[in-house]
Scaffold this active site. Structure first.
Site, PDB file in Angstrom:
ATOM      1  N   GLY A  12      19.439 -74.511  17.067  1.00 57.33           N
ATOM      2  CA  GLY A  12      18.283 -73.651  17.294  1.00 57.33           C
ATOM      3  C   GLY A  12      18.612 -72.582  18.320  1.00 57.33           C
ATOM      4  N   GLY A  14      16.272 -70.196  19.277  1.00 57.98           N
ATOM      5  CA  GLY A  14      15.051 -69.626  19.844  1.00 57.98           C
ATOM      6  C   GLY A  14      15.168 -69.694  21.360  1.00 57.98           C
ATOM      7  N   GLY A  17      16.585 -73.170  22.733  1.00 56.28           N
ATOM      8  CA  GLY A  17      18.007 -73.387  22.488  1.00 56.28           C
ATOM      9  C   GLY A  17      18.865 -72.443  23.313  1.00 56.28           C
ATOM     10  N   PHE A 119      -5.869 -65.459  30.184  1.00 53.17           N
ATOM     11  CA  PHE A 119      -5.680 -66.164  28.914  1.00 53.17           C
ATOM     12  C   PHE A 119      -6.645 -67.349  28.887  1.00 53.17           C
ATOM     13  CE2 PHE A 119      -1.911 -66.182  25.812  1.00 53.17           C
ATOM     14  CZ  PHE A 119      -1.920 -64.812  25.654  1.00 53.17           C
ATOM     15  N   ASP A 213      12.908 -78.818  10.393  1.00 56.12           N
ATOM     16  CA  ASP A 213      14.176 -79.425   9.942  1.00 56.12           C
ATOM     17  C   ASP A 213      14.741 -80.404  10.973  1.00 56.12           C
ATOM     18  OD1 ASP A 213      13.845 -77.703   7.829  1.00 56.12           O
ATOM     19  OD2 ASP A 213      15.298 -76.238   8.564  1.00 56.12           O
ATOM     20  N   GLN A 232      -2.554 -77.165  16.494  1.00 55.85           N
ATOM     21  CA  GLN A 232      -3.369 -76.076  17.046  1.00 55.85           C
ATOM     22  C   GLN A 232      -3.709 -75.046  15.969  1.00 55.85           C
ATOM     23  OE1 GLN A 232      -1.969 -73.151  20.331  1.00 55.85           O
ATOM     24  NE2 GLN A 232      -3.561 -74.464  21.188  1.00 55.85           N
ATOM     25  N   HIS A 234      -5.108 -71.457  15.781  1.00 50.02           N
ATOM     26  CA  HIS A 234      -5.406 -70.326  16.657  1.00 50.02           C
ATOM     27  C   HIS A 234      -6.704 -69.695  16.178  1.00 50.02           C
ATOM     28  CE1 HIS A 234      -5.028 -66.648  18.943  1.00 50.02           C
ATOM     29  NE2 HIS A 234      -3.978 -67.138  19.559  1.00 50.02           N
ATOM     30  N   LEU A 244      -1.042 -63.501  13.330  1.00 51.57           N
ATOM     31  CA  LEU A 244      -1.682 -63.734  14.619  1.00 51.57           C
ATOM     32  C   LEU A 244      -2.232 -62.457  15.258  1.00 51.57           C
ATOM     33  CD1 LEU A 244      -2.163 -65.903  16.856  1.00 51.57           C
ATOM     34  CD2 LEU A 244      -0.193 -64.919  17.991  1.00 51.57           C
ATOM     35  N   THR A 246      -3.152 -61.777  18.905  1.00 54.46           N
ATOM     36  CA  THR A 246      -2.928 -62.508  20.160  1.00 54.46           C
ATOM     37  C   THR A 246      -4.190 -62.745  20.993  1.00 54.46           C
ATOM     38  OG1 THR A 246      -1.794 -62.478  22.295  1.00 54.46           O
ATOM     39  CG2 THR A 246      -2.288 -60.336  21.351  1.00 54.46           C
ATOM     40  N   GLU A 247      -4.156 -63.880  21.697  1.00 55.90           N
ATOM     41  CA  GLU A 247      -5.209 -64.192  22.660  1.00 55.90           C
ATOM     42  C   GLU A 247      -5.265 -63.103  23.737  1.00 55.90           C
ATOM     43  OE1 GLU A 247      -5.601 -68.400  23.402  1.00 55.90           O
ATOM     44  OE2 GLU A 247      -5.447 -67.989  25.537  1.00 55.90           O
ATOM     45  N   ARG A 278      -8.224 -72.735  23.071  1.00 58.46           N
ATOM     46  CA  ARG A 278      -8.188 -72.393  21.643  1.00 58.46           C
ATOM     47  C   ARG A 278      -8.932 -73.368  20.741  1.00 58.46           C
ATOM     48  NH1 ARG A 278      -1.881 -70.398  21.486  1.00 58.46           N
ATOM     49  NH2 ARG A 278      -2.320 -68.488  22.621  1.00 58.46           N
ATOM     50  N   HIS A 343      -1.285 -72.728  13.874  1.00 62.78           N
ATOM     51  CA  HIS A 343      -0.491 -71.892  14.768  1.00 62.78           C
ATOM     52  C   HIS A 343       0.625 -72.644  15.489  1.00 62.78           C
ATOM     53  CE1 HIS A 343       0.384 -68.657  17.529  1.00 62.78           C
ATOM     54  NE2 HIS A 343       0.070 -69.385  18.575  1.00 62.78           N
ATOM     55  N   ARG A 381      -2.718 -77.075  23.444  1.00 69.52           N
ATOM     56  CA  ARG A 381      -1.868 -76.237  24.304  1.00 69.52           C
ATOM     57  C   ARG A 381      -2.629 -75.010  24.778  1.00 69.52           C
ATOM     58  NH1 ARG A 381       1.414 -71.536  23.539  1.00 69.52           N
ATOM     59  NH2 ARG A 381       1.013 -71.452  21.292  1.00 69.52           N
ATOM     60  N   LEU A 387       6.036 -70.498  25.667  1.00 65.10           N
ATOM     61  CA  LEU A 387       7.228 -69.752  26.084  1.00 65.10           C
ATOM     62  C   LEU A 387       7.730 -70.337  27.402  1.00 65.10           C
ATOM     63  CD1 LEU A 387       6.343 -66.016  25.281  1.00 65.10           C
ATOM     64  CD2 LEU A 387       7.526 -67.687  23.868  1.00 65.10           C
TER      65      LEU A 387
HETATM   66  C1  LIG Z   1       2.856 -65.565  16.062  1.00 66.41           C
HETATM   67  C2  LIG Z   1       3.076 -66.428  17.266  1.00 66.41           C
HETATM   68  C3  LIG Z   1       2.831 -65.929  18.541  1.00 66.41           C
HETATM   69  C4  LIG Z   1       3.042 -66.713  19.662  1.00 66.41           C
HETATM   70  N1  LIG Z   1       2.782 -66.203  20.909  1.00 66.41           N
HETATM   71  C5  LIG Z   1       3.010 -66.968  21.996  1.00 66.41           C
HETATM   72  C6  LIG Z   1       2.794 -66.451  23.312  1.00 66.41           C
HETATM   73  O1  LIG Z   1       2.418 -65.296  23.497  1.00 66.41           O
HETATM   74  N2  LIG Z   1       3.017 -67.268  24.365  1.00 66.41           N
HETATM   75  C7  LIG Z   1       3.457 -68.555  24.229  1.00 66.41           C
HETATM   76  O2  LIG Z   1       3.649 -69.233  25.217  1.00 66.41           O
HETATM   77  N3  LIG Z   1       3.684 -69.056  22.988  1.00 66.41           N
HETATM   78  C8  LIG Z   1       3.490 -68.302  21.878  1.00 66.41           C
HETATM   79  N4  LIG Z   1       3.726 -68.822  20.637  1.00 66.41           N
HETATM   80  C9  LIG Z   1       4.415 -70.106  20.518  1.00 66.41           C
HETATM   81  C10 LIG Z   1       5.909 -69.923  20.837  1.00 66.41           C
HETATM   82  O3  LIG Z   1       6.328 -68.652  20.413  1.00 66.41           O
HETATM   83  C11 LIG Z   1       6.784 -70.960  20.163  1.00 66.41           C
HETATM   84  O4  LIG Z   1       6.262 -72.227  20.320  1.00 66.41           O
HETATM   85  C12 LIG Z   1       8.184 -70.945  20.776  1.00 66.41           C
HETATM   86  O5  LIG Z   1       8.692 -69.636  20.821  1.00 66.41           O
HETATM   87  C13 LIG Z   1       9.121 -71.844  20.012  1.00 66.41           C
HETATM   88  O6  LIG Z   1      10.413 -71.692  20.523  1.00 66.41           O
HETATM   89  P1  LIG Z   1      11.557 -72.693  20.088  1.00 66.41           P
HETATM   90  O7  LIG Z   1      12.766 -72.312  20.844  1.00 66.41           O
HETATM   91  O8  LIG Z   1      11.085 -74.082  20.187  1.00 66.41           O
HETATM   92  O9  LIG Z   1      11.761 -72.421  18.521  1.00 66.41           O
HETATM   93  P2  LIG Z   1      12.017 -71.106  17.666  1.00 66.41           P
HETATM   94  O10 LIG Z   1      11.983 -69.862  18.434  1.00 66.41           O
HETATM   95  O11 LIG Z   1      11.122 -71.233  16.483  1.00 66.41           O
HETATM   96  O12 LIG Z   1      13.511 -71.290  17.185  1.00 66.41           O
HETATM   97  C14 LIG Z   1      13.897 -72.295  16.282  1.00 66.41           C
HETATM   98  C15 LIG Z   1      15.373 -72.140  16.011  1.00 66.41           C
HETATM   99  O13 LIG Z   1      15.824 -73.250  15.248  1.00 66.41           O
HETATM  100  C16 LIG Z   1      16.639 -72.802  14.205  1.00 66.41           C
HETATM  101  N5  LIG Z   1      16.584 -73.762  13.107  1.00 66.41           N
HETATM  102  C17 LIG Z   1      15.491 -74.332  12.553  1.00 66.41           C
HETATM  103  N6  LIG Z   1      15.855 -75.160  11.556  1.00 66.41           N
HETATM  104  C18 LIG Z   1      17.192 -75.123  11.485  1.00 66.41           C
HETATM  105  C19 LIG Z   1      18.163 -75.731  10.658  1.00 66.41           C
HETATM  106  N7  LIG Z   1      17.839 -76.572   9.651  1.00 66.41           N
HETATM  107  N8  LIG Z   1      19.457 -75.448  10.869  1.00 66.41           N
HETATM  108  C20 LIG Z   1      19.844 -74.594  11.851  1.00 66.41           C
HETATM  109  N9  LIG Z   1      18.972 -73.971  12.654  1.00 66.41           N
HETATM  110  C21 LIG Z   1      17.670 -74.243  12.474  1.00 66.41           C
HETATM  111  C22 LIG Z   1      16.070 -71.444  13.839  1.00 66.41           C
HETATM  112  O14 LIG Z   1      17.037 -70.667  13.162  1.00 66.41           O
HETATM  113  C23 LIG Z   1      15.738 -70.891  15.217  1.00 66.41           C
HETATM  114  O15 LIG Z   1      16.881 -70.314  15.787  1.00 66.41           O
HETATM  115  C24 LIG Z   1       3.492 -68.039  19.504  1.00 66.41           C
HETATM  116  C25 LIG Z   1       3.717 -68.549  18.230  1.00 66.41           C
HETATM  117  C26 LIG Z   1       3.489 -67.773  17.120  1.00 66.41           C
HETATM  118  C27 LIG Z   1       3.664 -68.376  15.765  1.00 66.41           C
END
Ligand SMILES: Cc1cc2nc3c(=O)[nH]c(=O)nc-3n(C[C@H](O)[C@H](O)[C@H](O)COP(=O)(O)OP(=O)(O)OC[C@H]3O[C@@H](n4cnc5c(N)ncnc54)[C@H](O)[C@@H]3O)c2cc1C
Length: 570
Positions: A12, A14, A17, A119, A213, A232, A234, A244, A246-247, A278, A343, A381, A387
């Site tokens: 991951g 994101g 990760g 928020f 996954d 959740q 939204h 979305l 945003t809030e 929310r 959401h 949440r 984030l």
């Molecule tokens: C539209 C939207 C707006 C949001 N706004 C906010 C906000 O303003 N503030 C806040 O605090 N939260 C917000 N959230 C929530 C927040 O963005 C997420 O919960 C957070 O960014 C998730 O981060 P993460 O690192 O867990 O996963 P992600 O950023 O989702 O990353 C997941 C990673 O895993 C990888 N991956 C997944 N499956 C596999 C696989 N099988 N093999 C290899 N790689 C894989 C993907 O490629 C990716 O790189 C928002 C969510 C959404 C949907």
């Protein structure tokens, strides 16, 4: 078969990760694997901001990490583990300043300090933001830092399964998507940071890649799922597409209206109004619709027109763009039609009771971010806390592991045996999928999304949850006979979508099962048939395991602390 060896493998790219990778790569040979190019990870979609009690505004000068922790615990309907919440809120100011020092271009106040907006559920304006593109900004900042630290990135590699030997994680099996080859990654530590699983629902704000996954792989390896009943919704997603809104739009002063021109939040949360948590706002909107005060029996209006063109263009440019492109209206002078939509997943891969942050029951396996359940959000949440969670715990898990040091892998012949087994499992599955004569994956996926939306939504009741659970068991059976036209592996999205479906079905089933078990209403889990919170019986986390006889649920204690469990009033 190709084998790659590292000290630690992170699945991951994101925010969670990348933040863990940044820390670990300072000393260890670190790999980050992602099924999409890292900056396309879903964190990039985050709009509104990241919480930290910086107290940068005159009105928030008395804000403290303890106040932030209180709001988080109350927002969670007292199900969050208070020690974890306290740690996160204390680290929050440090992590935001760290982002700033890495060069993240936050929006600024006149004073030059990082801007903060109100928020939902927060006692002070404490959400730091970069316009309404905060996730994009932070994701790019961390990616640059990881490149600088020589993290080994494996982009477009798909995690299929975990590999364990002697009850310890020893690696993962992946598919190199463009080459169509299986690659095994071997390491004493694996960190899953695979994001949320909103796509088990038909309508969601989540990207199509959010398919759980990591959750599916961990569940198959025997690790339980925790608190998955808490989903959740939204309150403000764009009517029709569920993109979305945003809030932050309400944080900047946006108001909600029903068909009668009433600001209906005054009935449910007279003090917090549109900035209640929310779960409360989402239910209030659905009630307006159910009782006939919604537009087209489906949505309410979000009004930001009074903010003026300048503020909207500066603070909510993305929301304006989305409204223009996807609803054909300009929020500078028109109202935005909004409705609740799936959401975020408060639940996820269970972590060890009183273990290190992110540590699971499977030795060497750690989890982090939205795929995990570190118990920081409990039953609901607060916006801006996700984030924060990703980066605070990304750094913390990295630091803890470095302190712990590298551990010995089991004997090589045991590892090799486990790797061959993992490869056999997937090769047999692919053969089976090609030879089967059943439904197409998309048919099963659509049916799953439909039943989740219809029966496991904002409001729930026994019969509907039972229906969802039965539907999902039937779909699991149909999946055994799923047909994939070709399993030639090069860039085969048919196979990838089927692998994702394999994971989603498991997590959807767990969600419905846990929601059936929880006979109370708490946070985002509202049951018509049990409308009250029941601390006597349910002030507990749920842990769902797969056994040979089906699913099994156990309770896990909530870690309480200085904040007394009370009714939530806003
Ligand atoms: C539209 C939207 C707006 C949001 N706004 C906010 C906000 O303003 N503030 C806040 O605090 N939260 C917000 N959230 C929530 C927040 O963005 C997420 O919960 C957070 O960014 C998730 O981060 P993460 O690192 O867990 O996963 P992600 O950023 O989702 O990353 C997941 C990673 O895993 C990888 N991956 C997944 N499956 C596999 C696989 N099988 N093999 C290899 N790689 C894989 C993907 O490629 C990716 O790189 C928002 C969510 C959404 C949907």
């Amino acid at each position: 078969m190709k084998i790659e060896e590292f000290d630690v493998i992170i699945v991951g790219a994101g925010l969670s990760g990348l933040r863990a990778g940044l820390e670990l790569s300072s000393k260890w040979n670190t790999a980050i694997i992602s099924k999409v190019y890292p900056v396309r990870s879903h964190s990039g979609a985050a709009q509104g901001g990241i919480n930290a009690a910086l107290g940068n505004l005159e009105v928030s000068k008395d804000d403290t990490p303890k106040g932030h922790a209180f709001d988080t615990v109350k927002g969670s309907d007292y199900l969050a583990d208070q020690n974890v919440v306290m740690f996160m809120c204390e680290e929050a100011p440090k992590i935001v300043i760290e982002f700033e020092s890495m060069g993240a271009p936050f929006s600024r106040l006149e004073s030059g300090l990082i801007a903060q907006r109100p928020f939902g559920g927060a006692g002070f304006p404490r959400t730091c933001y970069a316009g309404d593109r905060t996730g994009h900004t932070l994701l790019h900042t961390l990616y640059e830092q990881c490149i600088r630290n020589n993290v080994a990135f494996f982009d477009e590699y798909f995690l299929i399964d975990l590999i364990k030997a002697n009850e310890k994680i020893v690696g993962i099996i992946t598919l190199d998507i463009p080459k169509g080859e299986f690659v095994i990654f071997r390491a004493p530590y694996v960190i899953l940071a695979t994001g949320g699983f909103g796509r088990i629902f038909k309508h969601s704000t989540n990207a199509l890649i959010n398919t759980g996954d990591g959750n599916g792989a961990a569940f198959r390896a025997g690790v339980p799922m925790q608190d998955c009943e808490f989903v959740q919704f939204h309150p403000t997603t764009l009517y029709g597409t569920n993109i979305l809104i945003t809030e932050g739009a309400r944080g900047e002063g946006g108001l909600l209206y029903n068909t009668e021109g009433d600001r209906f939040m005054s009935k449910t949360a007279p003090k917090a109004m549109e900035l209640a948590p929310r779960d409360i706002v989402a239910r209030a909107i659905d009630i307006e619709v159910i009782e006939g005060r919604g537009f087209e029996n489906a949505y309410v209006h979000l009004d930001v027109t009074h903010l003026g063109a300048e503020k909207i263009k500066e603070r909510l440019p993305g929301i304006r763009e989305i409204s223009i492109n996807f609803a054909g209206l300009d929020p500078i002078d028109e109202l935005i039609p909004v409705q609740p939509g799936q959401h975020y997943s408060m639940g996820g891969i269970a972590t060890k009771y009183k273990g290190d942050f992110g540590e699971t029951d499977l030795s060497g396996l750690y989890v982090i971010g939205e795929c995990s359940c570190l118990s920081v959000h409990g039953a609901n949440r607060l916006g801006g806390n996700s984030l924060l969670e990703t980066s605070v715990f990304g750094r913390a898990i990295g630091r803890n592991l470095l302190k712990k040091g590298l551990i010995q892998l089991p004997p090589l012949d045991e590892i090799k045996k486990a790797e061959v087994n993992a490869l056999n499992v997937i090769e047999n599955l692919l053969k089976q999928w090609e030879n089967n004569s059943g439904k197409k994956p998309v048919e099963i996926r659509d049916a799953m999304g439909e039943t989740m939306n219809r029966n496991v939504g904002v409001f729930r009741k026994q019969e509907e949850l039972e229906k969802a659970y039965e539907d999902l068991k039937k779909l699991q059976k149909e999946f055994l006979n799923v047909h994939v036209r070709t399993t030639d592996l090069k860039f085969n999205y048919g196979v990838l979508r089927t692998l994702e479906l394999r994971n989603m079905l498991d997590i959807a089933e767990v969600t419905a099962y846990a929601a059936l078990w929880r006979k109370e209403s708490r946070g985002a889990h509202y049951r018509w048939d049990y409308p009250k919170r029941d601390d006597g019986n349910f002030l507990s986390h749920s842990l769902v395991y797969r056994t040979k006889d089906g699913l099994e649920l156990k309770k896990k204690d909530v870690i309480l602390g200085i904040f007394e469990v009370k009714e939530r009033v806003y």
